[in-house]
Design a protein around this motif. Structure first.
Motif, PDB file in Angstrom:
ATOM      1  N   TRP A 210       0.800  -0.828   0.282  1.00 47.43           N
ATOM      2  CA  TRP A 210       0.022  -0.132  -0.282  1.00 47.43           C
ATOM      3  C   TRP A 210       1.108   1.520   0.247  1.00 47.43           C
ATOM      4  O   TRP A 210       2.068   1.392   0.122  1.00 47.43           O
ATOM      5  N   ASP A 211       0.142   2.231  -0.603  1.00 51.01           N
ATOM      6  CA  ASP A 211       0.885   3.746  -0.744  1.00 51.01           C
ATOM      7  C   ASP A 211      -0.199   5.128  -0.098  1.00 51.01           C
ATOM      8  O   ASP A 211      -1.374   4.502   0.573  1.00 51.01           O
ATOM      9  N   ALA A 212      -0.097   5.231   0.544  1.00 54.31           N
ATOM     10  CA  ALA A 212      -0.927   6.512   1.718  1.00 54.31           C
ATOM     11  C   ALA A 212      -1.700   6.880   0.558  1.00 54.31           C
ATOM     12  O   ALA A 212      -2.830   6.997   1.050  1.00 54.31           O
ATOM     13  N   SER A 213      -1.745   6.937  -0.684  1.00 48.57           N
ATOM     14  CA  SER A 213      -2.632   7.749  -2.104  1.00 48.57           C
ATOM     15  C   SER A 213      -3.811   6.747  -1.120  1.00 48.57           C
ATOM     16  O   SER A 213      -4.798   6.764  -1.855  1.00 48.57           O
ATOM     17  N   ARG A 214      -3.089   5.620  -1.890  1.00 49.07           N
ATOM     18  CA  ARG A 214      -4.236   3.992  -2.390  1.00 49.07           C
ATOM     19  C   ARG A 214      -4.405   3.939  -0.496  1.00 49.07           C
ATOM     20  O   ARG A 214      -6.268   3.449  -0.772  1.00 49.07           O
ATOM     21  N   VAL A 215      -4.163   3.958   0.438  1.00 53.83           N
ATOM     22  CA  VAL A 215      -4.883   3.698   1.590  1.00 53.83           C
ATOM     23  C   VAL A 215      -5.453   4.666   1.927  1.00 53.83           C
ATOM     24  O   VAL A 215      -6.986   3.863   2.502  1.00 53.83           O
ATOM     25  N   LEU A 216      -5.967   6.029   1.419  1.00 51.65           N
ATOM     26  CA  LEU A 216      -6.783   7.275   1.574  1.00 51.65           C
ATOM     27  C   LEU A 216      -8.260   6.824   0.453  1.00 51.65           C
ATOM     28  O   LEU A 216      -9.096   6.825   0.702  1.00 51.65           O
ATOM     29  N   GLU A 232      -1.889  -0.884  10.819  1.00 52.77           N
ATOM     30  CA  GLU A 232      -1.147  -0.786   9.626  1.00 52.77           C
ATOM     31  C   GLU A 232      -1.115  -1.126   8.697  1.00 52.77           C
ATOM     32  O   GLU A 232      -0.964  -2.483   8.285  1.00 52.77           O
ATOM     33  N   PHE A 233      -1.628   0.293   8.217  1.00 55.21           N
ATOM     34  CA  PHE A 233      -1.946  -0.033   7.019  1.00 55.21           C
ATOM     35  C   PHE A 233      -0.960   0.524   5.817  1.00 55.21           C
ATOM     36  O   PHE A 233      -0.905   0.605   4.478  1.00 55.21           O
ATOM     37  N   LEU A 234       0.573   0.854   5.960  1.00 59.40           N
ATOM     38  CA  LEU A 234       1.785   0.971   5.426  1.00 59.40           C
ATOM     39  C   LEU A 234       2.648   0.194   6.119  1.00 59.40           C
ATOM     40  O   LEU A 234       3.018   0.265   7.427  1.00 59.40           O
ATOM     41  N   PRO A 235       4.343   0.706   5.776  1.00 60.76           N
ATOM     42  CA  PRO A 235       5.583  -0.074   6.292  1.00 60.76           C
ATOM     43  C   PRO A 235       5.888   0.488   7.313  1.00 60.76           C
ATOM     44  O   PRO A 235       5.756   1.936   7.249  1.00 60.76           O
ATOM     45  N   PRO A 236       6.318   0.025   8.816  1.00 56.97           N
ATOM     46  CA  PRO A 236       6.036   0.918  10.220  1.00 56.97           C
ATOM     47  C   PRO A 236       7.572   2.165   9.179  1.00 56.97           C
ATOM     48  O   PRO A 236       7.018   3.491  10.526  1.00 56.97           O
ATOM     49  N   ASP A 237       8.662   2.274   9.117  1.00 60.44           N
ATOM     50  CA  ASP A 237       9.175   3.324   8.220  1.00 60.44           C
ATOM     51  C   ASP A 237       8.976   4.440   7.724  1.00 60.44           C
ATOM     52  O   ASP A 237       9.076   5.466   7.449  1.00 60.44           O
TER      53      ASP A 237
END
Length: 460
Positions: A210-216, A232-237
């Motif tokens: 996932w990336d932030a745009s797709r999560v949104l 936990e929708f994105l890698p922790p870093d």
């Protein structure tokens, strides 16, 4: 009292599936003392990696295995030993697996102290700040909307007022993912909270993310279904991504199970802007560090809702953490149908179920179902054939509805020491070797649970 040895026991089911279920293996850590008291801990990580970190010989002063670092020390000096392990492992540690390994030892040290003093851990932490807390059912997301509806309805019927659906098929098709959430909400109704753990690396080959745009896009699609949080929708870093999502949705954002140590949590809170922090006591640095994280979150006005998916031990330890902090809201009650979750611990503060340790170890080299049948037969007196049928057709029966909602008060007053576990392993409950005064059967679906669960007593 002095520490004399640190023992590691690796357990694994014979066929580990490429799914996000970390209850398919385990590493149990025992810290032995010259007083005959043994503390028990665990780590939710790669067992062999953790064993190597604990058992490694000394390379030099700041590059030493954890066992060598603490043998000969006073097990009551828990915070000092935490710092000593951190410094002795600084060349290969500071984060990641080294902190995870420290977590298991830290849990075992607290277990020793509770047993030695005859006190439950929340008492050692300063007492209970809450009298009860709701438990949420935690399961993997099913493949289809119909199956998601049925799964939520199943646990709602058991009395849960909240449920988390995680990972599973999500991540390939936003429209399908939203349909799964919609079905979950339909089954939950308005009175049950619904949490969504999206899973940042969908698929078995780790080739998608996932990336932030797709999560949104996903978050906005499910906002009408009012999920309590998105986890936990994105890698922790990807802290910048976390902050973008937090600013772009009305849903609470939650994370932290992949953070090791308080410094990573500070970044998650201050740069990732999450709404809820989720330390895992078997990975973040143990109860010692989890309490530090909880109070850092409280200083920022954030809830701390520990991640707790593994064996019964993590449930028990998380209960004591939750009881002793001001900002807990829920207990995660994980429901994977694996022997590590169902059978391994008959109650920490009592002892590890030795029968199951041996059987799970053997099952990793043979057939787990045969081991399961043998365990039921050995402990309950039924024939092997009947036991095999039970092992193959386990279900969550109506006994789950018998949970006493006042178990917490009973636990606080009973004084059973250490990390008395929230579940009596079914092997023990069937054979009456463990008795529950406040009706807390194994693997129960409990709407509200005791943090100390000191109602579990060893049978005679």
């Amino acid at each position: 009292m002095k520490i004399t040895a640190v023992e590691t026991i690796v357990l694994r089911v014979p066929d580990v599936l490429a799914i996000n279920d970390s209850a398919q293996d385990a590493i149990v850590i025992r810290v032995h003392t010259d007083a005959g008291i043994t503390g028990v801990g665990e780590v939710d990580s790669s067992p062999e990696v953790i064993r190597a970190i604990i058992d490694a010989p000394k390379s030099h002063r700041v590059c030493t295995g954890l066992a060598q670092t603490i043998i000969g020390e006073d097990p009551f000096d828990i915070e000092r030993l935490w710092e000593k392990m951190y410094r002795a492992s600084v060349w290969f540690g500071r984060r990641g697996a080294a902190i995870q390994a420290m977590s298991g030892i830290d849990l075992a040290l607290w277990d020793i102290k509770g047993k030695a003093l005859g006190l439950p851990l929340y008492k050692l932490f300063g007492g209970a700040l809450q009298k009860s807390v709701p438990a949420y059912a935690s399961v993997l997301m099913p493949e289809t909307p119909d199956a998601a509806f049925a799964e939520v309805a199943r646990w709602r019927a058991k009395g849960f007022k909240a449920i988390k659906l995680g990972w599973g098929p999500m991540g390939f098709d936003v429209a399908h993912d939203a349909a799964l959430v919609e079905a979950g909400r339909e089954a939950a109704g308005d009175a049950m909270e619904l949490m969504i753990d999206l899973g940042f690396y969908p698929g078995p080959d780790l080739d998608l993310g996932w990336d932030a745009s797709r999560v949104l896009d996903f978050a906005r699609a499910i906002e009408p279904f009012h999920p309590y949080w998105l986890e936990e929708f994105l890698p922790p870093d990807d802290l910048v991504g976390f902050a973008r999502v937090a600013a772009g949705t009305t849903i609470r954002t939650a994370a932290g199970e992949n953070c090791m140590g308080r410094y990573e949590f500070l970044d998650l809170m201050d740069r990732g802007n999450v709404s809820i922090v989720q330390p895992d006591v078997t990975r973040c640095g143990g109860l010692t560090e989890a309490r530090r994280v909880a109070y850092l979150a409280a200083d920022r006005g954030l809830p701390c809702i520990p991640h707790a998916w593994s064996t019964g031990l993590i449930k028990a330890a998380s209960m004591h953490l939750i009881a002793s902090i001001p900002n807990a809201r829920y207990l995660e009650y994980a429901l994977p149908e694996t022997p590590m979750n169902l059978h391994l611990f008959g109650g920490l503060g009592i002892e590890v179920d030795e029968l199951w340790v041996g059987l799970i170890y053997w099952a990793s080299r043979a057939c787990f179902q045969a081991a399961s049948a043998a365990a039921y037969a050995a402990s309950s007196g039924i024939c092997a054939d009947a036991a095999f049928q039970i092992a193959n057709s386990r279900s969550y029966s109506a006994r789950a509805t018998r949970v006493c909602s006042h178990a917490f008060s009973a636990a606080l007053n009973s004084g059973i020491p250490a990390l008395a576990c929230s579940q009596a392993a079914s092997v023990r409950s069937r054979s009456a070797r463990t008795r529950c005064n406040s009706v807390m059967p194994d693997h129960t679906c409990c709407p509200r649970v005791s943090h100390a669960i000191a109602n579990i007593r060893p049978g005679r």
